[in-house]
Scaffold this motif. Structure first.
Motif, mmCIF file in Angstrom:
data_model
loop_
_atom_site.group_PDB
_atom_site.id
_atom_site.type_symbol
_atom_site.label_atom_id
_atom_site.label_comp_id
_atom_site.label_asym_id
_atom_site.label_seq_id
_atom_site.Cartn_x
_atom_site.Cartn_y
_atom_site.Cartn_z
ATOM 1 N N MET A 1 -23.315 -50.734 -28.780
ATOM 2 C CA MET A 1 -24.294 -49.741 -29.233
ATOM 3 C C MET A 1 -24.024 -49.388 -30.692
ATOM 4 O O MET A 1 -22.884 -49.196 -31.098
ATOM 5 N N MET A 2 -25.095 -49.334 -31.464
ATOM 6 C CA MET A 2 -24.993 -48.943 -32.866
ATOM 7 C C MET A 2 -24.393 -47.538 -32.977
ATOM 8 O O MET A 2 -24.853 -46.608 -32.324
ATOM 9 N N LYS A 3 -23.353 -47.379 -33.780
ATOM 10 C CA LYS A 3 -22.745 -46.078 -33.973
ATOM 11 C C LYS A 3 -23.443 -45.351 -35.118
ATOM 12 O O LYS A 3 -23.758 -45.949 -36.145
ATOM 13 N N ILE A 4 -23.667 -44.075 -34.922
ATOM 14 C CA ILE A 4 -24.371 -43.275 -35.915
ATOM 15 C C ILE A 4 -23.415 -42.249 -36.516
ATOM 16 O O ILE A 4 -22.313 -42.034 -36.018
ATOM 17 N N ASN A 5 -23.880 -41.604 -37.561
ATOM 18 C CA ASN A 5 -23.129 -40.507 -38.163
ATOM 19 C C ASN A 5 -23.548 -39.223 -37.444
ATOM 20 O O ASN A 5 -24.547 -38.587 -37.804
ATOM 21 N N GLU A 6 -22.789 -38.838 -36.405
ATOM 22 C CA GLU A 6 -23.176 -37.699 -35.574
ATOM 23 C C GLU A 6 -23.221 -36.402 -36.386
ATOM 24 O O GLU A 6 -24.111 -35.568 -36.179
ATOM 25 N N THR A 7 -22.266 -36.250 -37.291
ATOM 26 C CA THR A 7 -22.221 -35.018 -38.099
ATOM 27 C C THR A 7 -23.477 -34.878 -38.939
ATOM 28 O O THR A 7 -24.074 -33.796 -39.024
ATOM 29 N N ARG A 8 -23.894 -35.959 -39.564
ATOM 30 C CA ARG A 8 -25.101 -35.934 -40.399
ATOM 31 C C ARG A 8 -26.337 -35.639 -39.551
ATOM 32 O O ARG A 8 -27.194 -34.818 -39.924
ATOM 33 N N PHE A 9 -26.447 -36.311 -38.409
ATOM 34 C CA PHE A 9 -27.591 -36.113 -37.516
ATOM 35 C C PHE A 9 -27.688 -34.651 -37.073
ATOM 36 O O PHE A 9 -28.748 -34.025 -37.153
ATOM 37 N N LYS A 10 -26.574 -34.085 -36.611
ATOM 38 C CA LYS A 10 -26.582 -32.700 -36.132
ATOM 39 C C LYS A 10 -26.896 -31.731 -37.265
ATOM 40 O O LYS A 10 -27.646 -30.764 -37.088
ATOM 41 N N SER A 11 -26.329 -31.987 -38.451
ATOM 42 C CA SER A 11 -26.567 -31.113 -39.592
ATOM 43 C C SER A 11 -28.037 -31.079 -39.970
ATOM 44 O O SER A 11 -28.594 -29.998 -40.254
ATOM 45 N N ARG A 12 -28.661 -32.245 -39.964
ATOM 46 C CA ARG A 12 -30.082 -32.291 -40.341
ATOM 47 C C ARG A 12 -30.960 -31.614 -39.297
ATOM 48 O O ARG A 12 -31.934 -30.922 -39.647
ATOM 49 N N MET A 13 -30.634 -31.799 -38.029
ATOM 50 C CA MET A 13 -31.370 -31.089 -36.980
ATOM 51 C C MET A 13 -31.243 -29.582 -37.188
ATOM 52 O O MET A 13 -32.233 -28.835 -37.093
ATOM 53 N N GLU A 14 -30.032 -29.127 -37.465
ATOM 54 C CA GLU A 14 -29.798 -27.693 -37.643
ATOM 55 C C GLU A 14 -30.521 -27.146 -38.868
ATOM 56 O O GLU A 14 -31.030 -26.014 -38.844
ATOM 57 N N GLN A 15 -30.576 -27.935 -39.935
ATOM 58 C CA GLN A 15 -31.268 -27.460 -41.140
ATOM 59 C C GLN A 15 -32.757 -27.261 -40.876
ATOM 60 O O GLN A 15 -33.341 -26.254 -41.304
ATOM 61 N N ILE A 16 -33.379 -28.207 -40.188
ATOM 62 C CA ILE A 16 -34.808 -28.052 -39.854
ATOM 63 C C ILE A 16 -34.995 -26.861 -38.923
ATOM 64 O O ILE A 16 -35.914 -26.044 -39.098
#
Length: 410
Positions: A1-16
């Motif tokens: 499975m492709m690994k993602i940058n979880e910290t970046r993903f969560k941060s962007r969700m939180e900013q929106i």
């Protein structure tokens, strides 16, 4: 499975999700509102930061494109929407946009050779909470609605759709519409209880229920609440109430997956001591086949007309919106299923009960969807929630499916 940058993903969700938070901790990003513009500005900035080319179409839909290695390959699109219901949830729509963004960026950072252009789409006014009906931008792209008809749509304050596009600087060009692609993928929360109740962590969506929206106006005679004997009344409220009870029971008898919702009801004049002269109520009908939907609509209308006639009142019934049942492309569905199996996810095939932009885009582009579980099936409310690990798995699944679609010959 492709690994993602979880910290970046969560941060962007939180900013929106920090934009326009209600007192109940819900979301209030109505389409083309100032809050929606703020979210759009963040998204376009992240797209540009990732090296994506950003374009806006005439309906205000945002497309961010990461170039592929083969100029002759058709693009692959992934996306959803960022607008919400009033006091809506944190994940409906937004998860699909952020999952698509993180998946594309992660693929780019991995150095994978992707032939197709990867396009991220943020569709305008999917919810239909501000401008009715829903899925307006994707509907125009798919040929369901005329652009001018959408431009002239007004919210409850009389503000036009087109005027808001212009005010926010998001009225682009018709030439930028997504009209041709190899595939369209929409990641989404389920918005229902099935996956959570069965302990599944992935839904392989094979299609969506059709939706018919009806406006019903019952007209009688307004009169004094004390001096008008019951035998002399032409009361539209009584007729409407009886009709609603009957059509609800008929829908249950019709059988699953038929559903009927009366989301709005109001009377005119709205006074406690006046028999109303007019009552309006809305109907949302859903079913999984064209034939069944047509029959359920016919039965519903017949029951209302018969009930109103028995009460001596008049009724007008009009259809304000219709989305046909959708069956998604088996090749795209197969890629989702294959990715789930390869990554050991506990998945199941299922039909979506909700409307999505994917329903309209399915008419012009091979389409599929990925569902992640919704805890207790809560959606369109502040209690909407999904486990963090399921969100991450959904993003990783999105990246894997995009890579499979790139290798697929459709």
């Amino acid at each position: 499975m492709m690994k993602i940058n979880e910290t970046r993903f969560k941060s962007r969700m939180e900013q929106i999700n920090s934009i326009a938070v209600t007192e109940d901790d819900g979301m209030m990003r109505l389409a083309l509102s100032d809050a929606d513009k703020a979210a759009r500005d963040l998204l376009t900035g992240w797209m540009e930061e990732a090296g994506m080319t950003v374009k806006i179409d005439d309906m205000g839909t945002i497309y961010g494109t990461l170039k592929g290695s083969d100029e002759n390959a058709k693009p692959i699109c992934v996306g959803s929407h960022m607008d919400t219901q009033p006091n809506g949830g944190r994940y409906d729509g937004l998860f699909g946009v952020m999952a698509g963004l993180e998946a594309i960026v992660s693929i780019s950072e991995s150095g994978a050779d992707v032939k197709s252009d990867l396009i991220l789409a943020d569709w305008t006014n999917e919810e239909g909470a501000r401008f009715v009906p829903p899925m307006l931008a994707s509907g125009v792209v798919a040929g369901q609605f005329e652009a001018q008809w959408v431009y002239d749509k007004q919210d409850v304050d009389g503000i036009r759709y087109e005027d808001e596009l212009i005010r926010h600087g998001y009225k682009g060009d018709e030439a930028n519409r997504l009209t041709d692609a190899k595939a369209y993928l929409e990641p989404h929360i389920e918005q229902g209880p099935v996956l959570d109740a069965q302990g599944k962590n992935c839904g392989i969506v094979t299609g969506a229920l059709g939706i018919t929206g009806l406006d019903v106006t019952v007209r009688g005679e307004a009169n004094h609440a004390g001096t008008t004997p019951m035998s002399h009344r032409k009361d539209p409220m009584t007729a409407a109430a009886e009709a609603i009870v009957k059509i609800q029971k008929n829908c249950i008898d019709f059988g699953e997956p038929a559903v009927l919702t009366n989301g709005i009801i109001h009377a005119e004049p709205a006074s406690k001591n006046i028999v109303p002269g007019e009552v309006y109520f809305s109907i949302d009908l859903r079913y999984h086949t064209d034939e069944g939907m047509a029959e359920l609509e016919r039965q519903t209308i017949s029951i209302i007309e018969e009930t109103c006639a028995a009460h001596g009142v008049e009724v007008d019934i009009s259809q304000y919106w219709k989305a046909r049942p959708a069956t998604f492309h088996e090749a795209v569905v197969g890629c989702v299923e294959e990715a789930a199996e390869e990554n050991g996810l506990d998945a199941m095939r299922m039909i979506s009960g909700a409307g999505h932009d994917a329903v309209f885009i399915n008419d012009i582009i091979p389409t599929g969807m990925i569902f992640v579980p919704s805890i207790k099936g809560m959606s369109h409310c502040p209690q909407e929630d999904t486990k963090e690990e399921d969100l991450v798995k959904g993003v990783e699944m999105t990246a894997d499916v995009l890579l499979k679609l790139d290798a697929l010959d459709i």
